[in-house]
Design an enzyme around this catalytic site. Sequence first.
Site, short mmCIF file in Angstrom:
data_model
loop_
_atom_site.label_atom_id
_atom_site.label_comp_id
_atom_site.label_asym_id
_atom_site.label_seq_id
_atom_site.Cartn_x
_atom_site.Cartn_y
_atom_site.Cartn_z
N GLY A 280 54.04 9.76 -27.78
CA GLY A 280 52.86 10.51 -27.38
C GLY A 280 52.59 10.45 -25.90
O GLY A 280 53.25 11.12 -25.09
N THR A 281 51.65 9.58 -25.50
CA THR A 281 51.19 9.50 -24.11
C THR A 281 52.33 9.35 -23.11
O THR A 281 52.24 9.88 -21.99
CB THR A 281 50.21 8.31 -23.99
OG1 THR A 281 49.12 8.56 -24.89
CG2 THR A 281 49.67 8.16 -22.60
N ILE B 42 49.64 5.53 -35.75
CA ILE B 42 48.20 5.74 -35.80
C ILE B 42 47.79 6.86 -34.84
O ILE B 42 48.49 7.15 -33.87
CB ILE B 42 47.43 4.44 -35.41
CG1 ILE B 42 47.83 3.97 -34.02
CG2 ILE B 42 47.57 3.38 -36.44
CD1 ILE B 42 47.05 2.79 -33.48
N LYS C 147 50.52 20.72 -30.87
CA LYS C 147 49.09 20.39 -30.83
C LYS C 147 48.41 20.84 -32.14
O LYS C 147 48.71 21.91 -32.65
CB LYS C 147 48.48 21.14 -29.63
CG LYS C 147 46.99 21.12 -29.56
CD LYS C 147 46.50 19.95 -28.76
CE LYS C 147 45.00 19.79 -28.83
NZ LYS C 147 44.58 18.39 -28.90
N GLY D 68 39.16 17.12 -28.22
CA GLY D 68 38.33 17.76 -29.26
C GLY D 68 39.00 18.94 -29.93
O GLY D 68 38.36 19.92 -30.29
N CYS E 146 41.32 12.60 -36.22
CA CYS E 146 40.93 12.82 -34.83
C CYS E 146 39.54 12.23 -34.58
O CYS E 146 38.59 12.57 -35.26
CB CYS E 146 40.91 14.31 -34.49
SG CYS E 146 40.50 14.59 -32.76
N GLY F 166 52.08 5.00 -31.24
CA GLY F 166 51.05 4.26 -30.51
C GLY F 166 51.71 3.46 -29.42
O GLY F 166 52.26 2.39 -29.66
N ASN G 222 41.15 10.05 -24.20
CA ASN G 222 40.98 11.50 -24.20
C ASN G 222 39.92 11.90 -25.21
O ASN G 222 39.70 11.23 -26.21
CB ASN G 222 42.32 12.20 -24.49
CG ASN G 222 42.53 12.48 -25.97
OD1 ASN G 222 42.01 13.46 -26.51
ND2 ASN G 222 43.27 11.59 -26.64
N THR H 128 44.51 7.91 -32.23
CA THR H 128 43.94 7.10 -31.14
C THR H 128 42.82 6.17 -31.63
O THR H 128 42.22 6.40 -32.67
CB THR H 128 43.39 8.03 -30.05
OG1 THR H 128 42.49 8.95 -30.65
CG2 THR H 128 44.50 8.77 -29.35
C1 LIG Z 1 45.72 14.00 -24.73
C2 LIG Z 1 45.99 13.69 -26.17
C3 LIG Z 1 45.79 14.68 -27.12
C4 LIG Z 1 46.02 14.41 -28.47
N1 LIG Z 1 45.86 15.42 -29.39
C5 LIG Z 1 46.16 15.19 -30.69
C6 LIG Z 1 46.10 16.24 -31.63
O1 LIG Z 1 45.80 17.39 -31.33
N2 LIG Z 1 46.41 15.93 -32.93
C7 LIG Z 1 46.78 14.68 -33.33
O2 LIG Z 1 47.06 14.46 -34.52
N3 LIG Z 1 46.87 13.66 -32.44
C8 LIG Z 1 46.57 13.90 -31.14
N4 LIG Z 1 46.68 12.88 -30.23
C9 LIG Z 1 47.09 11.55 -30.69
C10 LIG Z 1 48.60 11.33 -30.56
O3 LIG Z 1 49.33 12.25 -31.32
C11 LIG Z 1 48.97 9.90 -31.00
O4 LIG Z 1 48.64 9.71 -32.34
C12 LIG Z 1 48.27 8.81 -30.19
O5 LIG Z 1 48.07 9.21 -28.85
C13 LIG Z 1 49.02 7.48 -30.22
O6 LIG Z 1 50.30 7.59 -29.67
P1 LIG Z 1 50.64 7.29 -28.10
O7 LIG Z 1 49.98 6.00 -27.76
O8 LIG Z 1 52.12 7.29 -28.01
O9 LIG Z 1 50.04 8.44 -27.34
C14 LIG Z 1 46.45 13.13 -28.88
C15 LIG Z 1 46.67 12.13 -27.91
C16 LIG Z 1 46.45 12.41 -26.57
C17 LIG Z 1 46.70 11.33 -25.56
#
Ligand SMILES: Cc1cc2nc3c(=O)[nH]c(=O)nc-3n(C[C@H](O)[C@H](O)[C@H](O)COP(=O)(O)O)c2cc1C
Length: 307
Positions: free
Chosen positions: A268-269, A194, A49, A76, A134, A246, A73, A196
């Site tokens: 990620g998710t 990418i 994180k 923050g 972010c 993504g 999400n 979010t």
């Molecule tokens: C709950 C949550 C928390 C996230 N926290 C961070 C973070 O702290 N730092 C960051 O660079 N990306 C954060 N992301 C973004 C993910 O690392 C990733 O870039 C994004 O979710 C796209 O990938 P995914 O669709 O596989 O989740 C977060 C995503 C989610 C869903």
Amino acid sequence: MNPADVRLDVRLGRLRLVNPIMVASGTFGYAREMAGLVDMGRLGGILPKTITPDPRPGNPPPRTIETASGMLNSIGLDNDGVDSFIEKQLPYLASLGTAIVVSIAGRSEPEFIQMAARLDGLPGVAALELNISCPNVAGGVDFGTDPTMCERLVAGVRHTCSLPVLAKLTPNVTDISQIARGAEAGGADAISLINTCLGMAVDWRRRRPILGNVLGGLSGPAIKPIALGAVYRVARAVDVPLVGMGGIASIDDVMEFLVAGATAVQIGTANFYNPTVSRQILDALPAALAELGATCVADVVGTIESG
Ligand SMILES: Cc1cc2nc3c(=O)[nH]c(=O)nc-3n(C[C@H](O)[C@H](O)[C@H](O)COP(=O)(O)O)c2cc1C
């Protein structure tokens, strides 16, 4: 090609990974939460994180909500700060036998640079990922929306520390390729994309936004086409390796990202609803690469035929 003979190791500039499958920042905690579910030593890398210079409480609840084929999400950047990370999380992460790419975020260039200097040379830190993307915090995101500021920041971090530097970009811009060019000019070893996509959920009966922060970041399968489009476009704009993410949830998703131009990927998710997804993907990767006649990952990267 025999799947057993396919080489899985990849290079992201100065960072070498045993395979291209990593887990994305913010979706894997600090890894302890996933112990027992994932064979950490098999992963190409772990992105803990994002950490900030000082502790942050994050945004007001609710902070997450499920959406069609994804989630929103607005965490923050809730975290305990860099000092606590080094003392309480890093020793465990360093023991896992995989590359730990520490995700950092600051509100200013000096904040990023101070964190990079602090983490430089610590056992277990393989590289830095600059979270300049972010959508859930005020400030910070400017580095990801202005190519010149992005270049300056990446260059500043590179000059400060000897660690490989990845720049993580936001899709919430007009032309992500321009920002990627800035990151490349600043000396990024690789570009992650990418983060979010900015979005919102509404409770119309109460006439209120659902998230406490009103806006949040959309992730999961819903954003995969956006992420693939970003990888494809950026691969045509820069020469540095790309880390795609993504909506990745299967081996087919991974192969799509590789063929579109990513050298490595982050999951990620999908970790939330299928904690063993990375293991399943790793098991399937050699055969999928062999199916395309590849002897190594690089043989398929960016091989998409178009036009
Ligand atoms: C709950 C949550 C928390 C996230 N926290 C961070 C973070 O702290 N730092 C960051 O660079 N990306 C954060 N992301 C973004 C993910 O690392 C990733 O870039 C994004 O979710 C796209 O990938 P995914 O669709 O596989 O989740 C977060 C995503 C989610 C869903």
